[in-house]
Write an enzyme that holds these catalytic residues in place. Structure first.
Site, PDB file in Angstrom:
ATOM      1  N   HIS A   1      57.326  14.173  21.632  1.00  0.00           N
ATOM      2  CA  HIS A   1      57.985  14.619  20.406  1.00  0.00           C
ATOM      3  C   HIS A   1      56.909  14.982  19.385  1.00  0.00           C
ATOM      4  O   HIS A   1      55.745  14.628  19.552  1.00  0.00           O
ATOM      5  CB  HIS A   1      58.893  13.509  19.854  1.00  0.00           C
ATOM      6  CG  HIS A   1      58.161  12.214  19.706  1.00  0.00           C
ATOM      7  ND1 HIS A   1      58.148  11.260  20.710  1.00  0.00           N
ATOM      8  CD2 HIS A   1      57.371  11.734  18.726  1.00  0.00           C
ATOM      9  CE1 HIS A   1      57.394  10.238  20.331  1.00  0.00           C
ATOM     10  NE2 HIS A   1      56.905  10.505  19.134  1.00  0.00           N
TER      11      HIS A   1
ATOM     12  N   HIS B   1      50.631  17.905  16.625  1.00  0.00           N
ATOM     13  CA  HIS B   1      50.292  17.982  18.040  1.00  0.00           C
ATOM     14  C   HIS B   1      51.350  17.240  18.855  1.00  0.00           C
ATOM     15  O   HIS B   1      52.152  16.479  18.311  1.00  0.00           O
ATOM     16  CB  HIS B   1      48.911  17.366  18.296  1.00  0.00           C
ATOM     17  CG  HIS B   1      48.875  15.891  18.027  1.00  0.00           C
ATOM     18  ND1 HIS B   1      48.712  15.366  16.757  1.00  0.00           N
ATOM     19  CD2 HIS B   1      49.017  14.824  18.861  1.00  0.00           C
ATOM     20  CE1 HIS B   1      48.739  14.044  16.828  1.00  0.00           C
ATOM     21  NE2 HIS B   1      48.936  13.689  18.087  1.00  0.00           N
TER      22      HIS B   1
END
Length: 191
Positions: free
Chosen positions: A41, A129
């Site tokens: 996620h 990221h």
């Protein structure tokens, strides 16, 4: 409860991230704990351990974080290793690029509303990221072949249409996540 705020990813992005992990797995010169693809996620704020009695206050604060932020487009590409020196990475991740202004506004608003209810802002600069793996073995190794293979890795584009409050449960076989609340973004931030 161990809590964090994140933007979920579409199933297709999870599939592509799994393919990237599979291509990189045999090239890792040290032991890597690969994140389960379905658990990847985009973390917007790690809150940490919180007493359950604070949950209503956190949910209410987060409900006001996205006003004025419409759904936006991001892309996941360019696998990198983070660590110093480069021969001793700690994380393997794929960068998130695209509508950085919208992403940074949303992330900053989340920091702001949670700071108001007692959760300090992150001291490090936000670096969007998706974590693919955590390097478990320490010491120098030749990560060159993995990085050559990872060059240009592309999981594709995705739309951030919501964010959520999640609970993380740590276990020996890896973390599992439960969605506690979802906050949909609306066109032009309208309710």
């Amino acid at each position: 409860m161990r809590l964090f705020v994140a933007a979920p990813l579409p199933t297709e992005i999870h599939r592509r991230l799994a393919e990237i992990q599979e291509a990189l797995r045999p090239l890792a010169p040290a032991r890597v704990s690969w994140v389960r693809p379905e658990g990847i996620h985009l973390t917007l704020k790690f809150i940490g351990e919180v007493g359950e009695e604070r949950l209503p206050e956190i949910k209410t604060a987060l409900d006001g974080a996205h006003k004025g932020v419409s759904p936006f487009l991001l892309e996941a590409r360019n696998v990198q290793c983070e660590g110093r020196p480069p021969e001793e990475p700690r994380l393997i991740w794929i960068l998130v690029q695209g509508s950085r202004e919208a992403l940074e506004r949303l992330q900053g608003d989340i920091e702001r509303v949670l700071e108001r209810v007692g959760f300090p802002r992150e001291s490090r600069r936000f670096k969007p990221h998706l974590t693919l793996g955590r390097v478990k073995a320490r010491g120098r190794a030749d990560w060159g072949p993995l990085m050559e293979r990872a060059a240009g890795a592309d999981a594709g584009e995705f739309i951030v249409a919501e964010y959520g409050l999640y609970q993380s449960r740590l276990a020996p076989e890896g973390a599992t996540y439960a969605t506690l609340e979802r906050y949909p973004l609306t066109p032009e931030g309208r309710p």
